[in-house]
Design an enzyme around this catalytic site. Sequence first.
Site, PDB file in Angstrom:
ATOM      1  N   LYS A 128      43.563  33.701  38.882  1.00 50.46           N
ATOM      2  CA  LYS A 128      42.670  34.047  39.985  1.00 50.46           C
ATOM      3  C   LYS A 128      43.472  34.647  41.130  1.00 50.46           C
ATOM      4  O   LYS A 128      44.687  34.540  41.187  1.00 50.46           O
ATOM      5  CB  LYS A 128      41.909  32.803  40.457  1.00 50.46           C
ATOM      6  CG  LYS A 128      40.945  32.274  39.402  1.00 50.46           C
ATOM      7  CD  LYS A 128      40.134  31.119  39.930  1.00 50.46           C
ATOM      8  CE  LYS A 128      39.176  30.628  38.862  1.00 50.46           C
ATOM      9  NZ  LYS A 128      38.355  29.515  39.355  1.00 50.46           N
TER      10      LYS A 128
ATOM     11  N   ARG B 294      27.297  25.688  34.723  1.00 50.63           N
ATOM     12  CA  ARG B 294      26.203  26.285  35.485  1.00 50.63           C
ATOM     13  C   ARG B 294      25.352  27.225  34.640  1.00 50.63           C
ATOM     14  O   ARG B 294      24.193  27.435  34.948  1.00 50.63           O
ATOM     15  CB  ARG B 294      26.757  27.084  36.670  1.00 50.63           C
ATOM     16  CG  ARG B 294      27.449  26.253  37.704  1.00 50.63           C
ATOM     17  CD  ARG B 294      28.119  27.138  38.710  1.00 50.63           C
ATOM     18  NE  ARG B 294      29.154  27.913  38.010  1.00 50.63           N
ATOM     19  CZ  ARG B 294      30.144  28.548  38.577  1.00 50.63           C
ATOM     20  NH1 ARG B 294      30.235  28.571  39.874  1.00 50.63           N
ATOM     21  NH2 ARG B 294      31.043  29.197  37.875  1.00 50.63           N
TER      22      ARG B 294
ATOM     23  N   SER C 220      32.672  29.216  44.002  1.00 45.70           N
ATOM     24  CA  SER C 220      33.690  29.323  45.050  1.00 45.70           C
ATOM     25  C   SER C 220      34.014  30.774  45.384  1.00 45.70           C
ATOM     26  O   SER C 220      34.239  31.104  46.550  1.00 45.70           O
ATOM     27  CB  SER C 220      34.963  28.584  44.631  1.00 45.70           C
ATOM     28  OG  SER C 220      34.727  27.199  44.544  1.00 45.70           O
TER      29      SER C 220
END
Length: 161
Positions: free
Chosen positions: A39, A89, A126
């Site tokens: 990331k 999710r 996030s």
Amino acid sequence: MAMYPGSFDPVHNGHLDVISAASRLFDSVVVAAMRNPAKSTPLFSDDERVSMISEATSHLRNVSVVQFGELVVDLADRLGADVIVKGLRSQSDFESELRMAHMNHSVSGIETVFVPPRTEHLYIASNYIREITKFGGDCSHLVPPPVAERLRQRAAQEDGT
């Protein structure tokens, strides 16, 4: 003991749903904050993320927080975790997390338990919070109060005020 690993940059209400559920399902839960090299540069430092998670989960007596920089399965083994907890999710989360669960099991024998957040938190991520904050938006309804305050402070630093 269960271990819930993630980057948590920042921890949000969907994460807290998963942590709360895990705290009811298991005697002990360790939330393991890591820096994911895949990331982008994190918004918050390792220490800041551990602090925010600790503050947000302080009401959960059986939850502790650690920072790590090793393979998840190695940390689970070192801590004596019985299972890895992962939040889901969406369908795409399921596909990637299922592959990771099988890989983790193949190299260590540890099981993974999937825990979805409540419906009203399914869309929270996030990376969205980081982007909205970067452009001056308000995410306070998506994160616990200690995180909302840190996001406001970070936005003010970026603006130079």
